[in-house]
Design a protein around this motif. Structure first.
Motif, PDB file in Angstrom:
ATOM      1  N   ALA C 178      37.184  15.880  37.640  1.00 47.43           N
ATOM      2  CA  ALA C 178      36.430  17.116  37.507  1.00 47.43           C
ATOM      3  C   ALA C 178      34.973  16.881  37.912  1.00 47.43           C
ATOM      4  CB  ALA C 178      36.528  17.636  36.082  1.00 47.43           C
ATOM      5  N   LEU C 179      34.392  15.796  37.418  1.00 41.83           N
ATOM      6  CA  LEU C 179      33.008  15.478  37.789  1.00 41.83           C
ATOM      7  C   LEU C 179      32.874  15.310  39.297  1.00 41.83           C
ATOM      8  CD1 LEU C 179      31.748  12.830  35.214  1.00 41.83           C
ATOM      9  CD2 LEU C 179      30.827  15.099  35.605  1.00 41.83           C
ATOM     10  N   SER C 180      33.827  14.610  39.889  1.00 47.77           N
ATOM     11  CA  SER C 180      33.710  14.303  41.316  1.00 47.77           C
ATOM     12  C   SER C 180      33.838  15.562  42.171  1.00 47.77           C
ATOM     13  CB  SER C 180      34.761  13.283  41.731  1.00 47.77           C
ATOM     14  OG  SER C 180      36.008  13.916  41.946  1.00 47.77           O
ATOM     15  N   LEU C 181      34.395  16.628  41.599  1.00 48.81           N
ATOM     16  CA  LEU C 181      34.528  17.865  42.375  1.00 48.81           C
ATOM     17  C   LEU C 181      33.368  18.814  42.106  1.00 48.81           C
ATOM     18  CD1 LEU C 181      38.346  18.426  41.935  1.00 48.81           C
ATOM     19  CD2 LEU C 181      37.138  17.473  43.889  1.00 48.81           C
ATOM     20  N   GLY C 182      32.409  18.353  41.348  1.00 46.00           N
ATOM     21  CA  GLY C 182      31.235  19.180  41.116  1.00 46.00           C
ATOM     22  C   GLY C 182      31.344  20.086  39.912  1.00 46.00           C
ATOM     23  N   ILE C 183      32.309  19.811  39.039  1.00 45.24           N
ATOM     24  CA  ILE C 183      32.451  20.622  37.829  1.00 45.24           C
ATOM     25  C   ILE C 183      31.615  19.997  36.719  1.00 45.24           C
ATOM     26  CG2 ILE C 183      34.086  21.355  36.050  1.00 45.24           C
ATOM     27  CD1 ILE C 183      36.227  21.196  38.303  1.00 45.24           C
ATOM     28  N   SER C 184      30.933  20.838  35.939  1.00 45.93           N
ATOM     29  CA  SER C 184      30.184  20.299  34.812  1.00 45.93           C
ATOM     30  C   SER C 184      31.116  20.188  33.615  1.00 45.93           C
ATOM     31  CB  SER C 184      29.005  21.200  34.480  1.00 45.93           C
ATOM     32  OG  SER C 184      28.532  20.846  33.203  1.00 45.93           O
ATOM     33  N   VAL C 185      31.494  18.945  33.308  1.00 44.14           N
ATOM     34  CA  VAL C 185      32.420  18.716  32.193  1.00 44.14           C
ATOM     35  C   VAL C 185      31.790  19.167  30.883  1.00 44.14           C
ATOM     36  CG1 VAL C 185      33.662  16.939  30.922  1.00 44.14           C
ATOM     37  CG2 VAL C 185      33.573  16.851  33.401  1.00 44.14           C
ATOM     38  N   LYS C 186      30.509  18.893  30.731  1.00 43.26           N
ATOM     39  CA  LYS C 186      29.819  19.283  29.507  1.00 43.26           C
ATOM     40  C   LYS C 186      29.926  20.784  29.273  1.00 43.26           C
ATOM     41  CE  LYS C 186      26.319  15.747  30.096  1.00 43.26           C
ATOM     42  NZ  LYS C 186      24.929  15.523  30.493  1.00 43.26           N
ATOM     43  N   ARG C 187      29.685  21.547  30.363  1.00 41.49           N
ATOM     44  CA  ARG C 187      29.708  22.990  30.194  1.00 41.49           C
ATOM     45  C   ARG C 187      31.108  23.457  29.841  1.00 41.49           C
ATOM     46  NH1 ARG C 187      28.711  27.323  34.821  1.00 41.49           N
ATOM     47  NH2 ARG C 187      30.905  26.802  34.988  1.00 41.49           N
ATOM     48  N   SER C 188      32.120  22.887  30.503  1.00 43.45           N
ATOM     49  CA  SER C 188      33.500  23.283  30.211  1.00 43.45           C
ATOM     50  C   SER C 188      33.841  23.061  28.750  1.00 43.45           C
ATOM     51  CB  SER C 188      34.473  22.472  31.052  1.00 43.45           C
ATOM     52  OG  SER C 188      34.430  22.895  32.368  1.00 43.45           O
TER      53      SER C 188
END
Ligand SMILES: Nc1ncnc2c1ncn2[C@@H]1O[C@H](COP(=O)(O)OP(=O)(O)OP(=O)(O)O)[C@@H](O)[C@H]1O
Ligand SMILES: [Mg+2]
Lengths: 351, 265, 294
Positions: C178-188
């Motif tokens: 998820a991080l590597s695709l530009g998703i903010s894990v924290k926000r999710s």
């Protein structure tokens, strides 16, 4: 264990010994003396509190072995304790067996019940396992309240005569205190030996990575079951002692909350070490006592807080402590203690 | 210069020094190969660039990393993806319980809107026609080659300028490897996407690479154009020799590190 | 016969209500890989918030309920931020303990804030009984079941069809990808805690509508636990089925076994089913197994 400068182990026996310097001997001897003389020097409720701490310690030591060493999260310790209490209680109340038999049988009964969850742990892992052990609690309560009245007394519970050896009965606070002290010392020594044995090392291997443990030839199935078996055995012994201490056994004494308190003691004391279990049990129990004493007085001064203040404060304190320790000091008080000890080690000569 | 690393140092867990001064550069539309033995620090180099390092308790402690001229060593991965820098993590890491199309759509996170995302999806399907028929399949059950296509396609969905590709040939049949590198070459030609490719299979990688670097022990020890490196005796002996004759290390020996995962650190 | 049918039907409705709470466990677990033991306490905080706004502050329903929903959403986000985020990357035991600590802590806070007295939860939903043919149901329960189905359908759609939902599912699968695709894990994860807090209050309204309650009502968290586990902690749709299975099984058990045991079967039976099912399928009926391809 790190040693003060200038002290070296010269034989293997020395290296494995628990106590290695004269100062350590002195401290240890003083500690034992205080425990032995407590009924004579004790003030107020000291003996009663010490007895409860001793029983708690045994249960927490068991949890330390299952959860701290072998890494199997167990939220059923209180139910296991209940099984021990009921088994010993039923044999004592209904069949009038001697406590020399009923206490070990209480331990074994709890161990067998616990081992069932050890079997489950082979398939069920992580959060699923933690939650499965909660089921032990619900099943225990239901069973004790529903099994025939002639066995466990259902909602009325069981009433016991004092433990007795011939005509000598453990019927005073001081006498039961010595009984608990002796058993607690024995169980602590047992846990200490176990942690340093092959079994203890296998537990730690299973905790760190059960797949890898399997690969290096450790029978994970056996050791997980054993971890629950031994941990629950400790709980059972604690339960049986409890039964003889309050001489009354009832399902409501063994709630999920008690298991949670025990886990809290582990976290605060320190995971994976005997000393951690001791520190956790002592510190949390003393804090509980403190709140029980101080709470009502605070509530008197500030009536707005309500009559439930003691209970509420207890919860906030334990909950808060657990959170703070998990986040800021996951190695527990024992770690702090070791740091302090290091600096006093070669007292009176600072570095 | 699209990407420029200057004397980069990386430390894990505050104590383990893994990169000891790595300098390399990639120009727009170039394919650059990064070769080296297991444990040389190739993956670490890619993670230092993409910002994933911090999620593993690693830190860039020295040197500079610039993407399109801007220093990026402290940038969050999501901002880098938005700017066109995507890493394809080693080991064909698909999202196993999601379908092929869902995997791709997630990759299109940084696209402006639905329409752009759909357009990108069609483009990716154009490059990977095999995935069209598999679009509704749960990706965990795809073959290794299909999964590798999927993760490259997923990176493509972000519309990147530079893709960091970590060991795309790992455990794949020679035919499939060739197919993948042909695709890389086509993407560079038609889309102008630059690639920094980490490879054990030096032969295939150098065949398409404009130039390459060889790493050893956290340092760059050799630099040259593709053909130069292919002719280099050391390379022949250490890398191609092994992979051609089948002696020495096989791809199965590739280490897998069990890392303490600090994804968010 | 009629009473058997009524046991089963009421069991199914209750089971669906548990599924709503189970869903609030599942939504957090999917994103954060954390099982929140304190969920029951968050339900009860939501309930007391509704009570405070309506009964203590005398605000109208249409203000109180949204206000309570919003507050519990914020509570969820706040808990994540303060307590869970510092632990990212830690071992399982840390998460078990910290949410247990939270459970105990909130319980103390609730006691101090609202006291141990029985409070009457306002009747937000109509109280009259619903008659379907010969069967009689509690109207709140029927509405609750319907809400559960709607929420489950919406959540399912959200996690499988919308971009934000897909991204959260990706976070559930693998934080690093998820991080590597530009998703903010924290926000999710924060969003997940927020949604979960909101669902808890929704469940509280349905569950406690017009009833007396004390801080002990948080036990509903434990009651919903078998539903979440039996379904598997990743599956939203599975939770609905899990709720139905548990509810109907409990209805049947209560009908046939309660006369033998003199009551109390309903409390323990879900756990028995849960243990049996977990022994057969260790990640629940619909949970994610590790897909292994070699
Ligand atoms: N999270 C980490 N913490 C500590 N050390 C690490 C971590 N990740 C990698 N390392 C160490 O850094 C070194 C370089 O690792 P890296 O993964 O970059 O190598 P690589 O060149 O990609 O190897 P391979 O070809 O096997 O993938 C190794 O010695 C490895 O043990
Ligand atoms: Mg690598």
């Amino acid at each position: 264990m790190t040693l003060p400068g200038g002290v070296h182990a010269e034989t293997y026996q020395q290296d494995r010994a628990l106590i290695r310097t004269r100062w350590q001997w002195l401290w240890f001897a003083g500690f034992v003396a205080v425990l032995l003389l407590l009924p004579f020097i004790g003030i107020g409720k000291a003996v009663g509190i010490a007895t409860v701490i001793g029983i708690t310690l045994i249960a927490v030591l068991g949890l330390q072995l299952t959860s701290g060493c072998a890494g199997q999260i167990n939220m059923g310790q209180s139910a296991f304790m209940g099984v021990g209490a009921y088994a010993a209680g039923a044999l004592a109340a209904n069949l009038h067996w001697s406590f020399l038999l009923t206490i070990p049988i209480g331990g074994i009964s709890a161990a067998v019940f616990g081992a069932v969850f050890g079997l489950a742990a082979l398939r069920i892992k992580g959060f699923y396992l933690a939650l499965t052990t909660i089921a032990a609690q619900f099943i225990f309560t239901f069973a004790m309240l529903k099994l025939p009245k002639e066995w466990f007394g259902q909602s009325e519970g069981l009433r016991l005569d004092p433990a007795a050896l011939g005509s000598f009965a453990f019927n005073t606070d001081n006498r039961i205190y010595y009984l608990v002290l002796a058993v607690a010392a024995l169980m602590t020594y047992g846990a200490w030996g176990l942690m340093r044995s092959r079994t203890g090392r296998a537990f730690i291997a299973v905790r760190d990575n059960d797949n890898a443990a399997e690969v290096i030839g450790i029978n994970v199935f056996y050791y997980k079951t054993l971890a629950f078996f031994i941990g629950a055995f400790y709980a059972g012994i604690a339960g049986a002692l409890w039964a003889y201490y309050v001489r009354y056994v009832q399902a409501d004494q063994f709630t999920l909350w008690l298991s949670v308190w025990y886990l809290g003691m582990l976290i605060v004391g320190g995971m994976g070490s005997i000393l951690g279990a001791i520190i956790g049990a002592v510190v949390i129990r003393l804090l509980q006592e403190l709140i029980t004493v101080a709470g009502p007085q605070v509530a008197d001064v500030l009536p707005a807080l309500g009559g439930q203040f003691v209970f509420a404060a207890m919860n906030m304190l334990l909950g808060g402590l657990i959170i703070v320790f998990v986040i800021f000091e996951p190695r527990g008080l024992v770690h702090r203690w070791n740091i302090v000890k290091e600096s006093y080690r070669i007292w009176p000569f600072p570095h | 210069m699209l990407l420029e690393l200057n004397n980069v140092e990386v430390v894990y867990s505050d104590v383990i020094l893994v990169l000891k001064g790595v300098s390399l550069s990639v120009e727009a539309g170039q394919i650059v190969a990064l070769l080296g033995a297991n444990g040389a620090g190739k993956t670490t180099t890619l993670k230092a660039i993409s910002g994933l390092l911090r999620s593993e308790d690693g830190k860039v402690t020295g040197g500079s990393i610039r993407f399109q001229g801007v220093p990026i060593h402290a940038e969050e991965p999501q901002n880098l993806v938005r700017r066109g820098l995507v890493q394809v993590i080693e080991g064909r890491r698909i999202l196993p319980h999601m379908t092929v199309e869902q995997n791709l759509l997630v990759g299109g996170k940084v696209q402006k809107g639905r329409v752009e995302r759909r357009q990108m999806l069609d483009k990716v399907y154009g490059y990977f026609p095999k995935l069209v028929n598999l679009r509704a399949r749960v990706s965990g059950y795809l073959s290794g080659g299909e999964q590798q296509m999927l993760v490259i396609g997923r990176a493509l969905m972000a519309g990147p300028r530079l893709i960091l590709l970590d060991e795309p040939s790992l455990g794949l049949a020679p035919m499939t490897v060739t197919e993948i590198f042909e695709l890389v070459e086509r993407l560079r030609r038609q889309e102008g996407i630059a690639f920094l490719v980490v490879e054990q299979n030096a032969n295939v990688a150098l065949a398409v690479a404009d130039h390459g670097y060889v790493m050893e022990n956290g340092r760059i020890v050799l630099y040259g154009t593709g053909p130069e490196l292919r002719e280099n005796e050391d390379i022949k002996e250490f890398y191609m020799g092994m992979s051609i004759s089948g002696h020495g290390k096989s791809f199965k020996d590739v280490k897998h590190y069990k890392r303490r995962k600090r994804w968010l650190g | 016969m009629l009473s058997l049918l009524s046991y089963v039907a009421n069991g199914a409705l209750t089971g669906l209500l548990y599924a709503l709470i189970a869903m609030s466990f599942v939504i957090i677990y999917r994103s954060a890989r954390v099982f929140n033991f304190a969920q029951g306490e968050i339900v009860i905080v939501g309930a007391f918030l509704v009570w405070t706004f309506m009964s203590a502050f005398d605000l109208p329903v249409w203000v109180s309920v949204p206000l309570a929903l919003l507050s519990s959403l914020l509570l969820g986000v706040l808990i994540e931020r303060l307590i869970l985020r510092p632990l990212v990357g830690e071992e399982l035991f840390a998460f078990v303990m910290v949410t247990i600590g939270l459970l105990i802590f909130i319980r103390g806070v609730v006691l101090v804030a609202w006291g141990p007295e029985v409070r009457f939860f306002p009747a937000v939903l109509p109280m009259a009984a619903v008659k379907v043919g010969p069967l009689v149901f509690d109207r709140a329960l029927v509405i609750g079941a319907a809400v559960t189905l709607v929420v489950a359908a919406a959540a399912s759609w959200f996690f499988n069809r919308t971009q934000l939902g897909l991204e959260m599912t990706a976070v559930a699968e693998d934080h690093q990808i998820a991080l590597s695709l530009g998703i903010s894990v924290k926000r999710s994860i924060a969003v997940a805690w927020g949604i979960s807090g909101l669902l808890s209050t929704l469940a509280a309204i349905i569950f406690l509508n017009g009833k007396g309650m004390t801080f002990l009502a948080s036990d509903i968290g434990f009651a919903a636990l078998p539903v979440a586990l039996l379904a598997g902690l990743e599956s939203i749709g599975g939770v609905v089925l899990g709720g139905l299975i548990v509810g109907i099984a409990v209805g049947l058990a209560a009908y046939f076994l309660d006369p033998i045991f003199h009551g109390g079967v309903a409390a323990v039976f879900p756990f028995v089913i849960m243990v049996v099912i977990l022994l057969i399928r260790p990640t629940g009926l619909f949970g994610w197994k590790t897909i292994e391809r070699i």
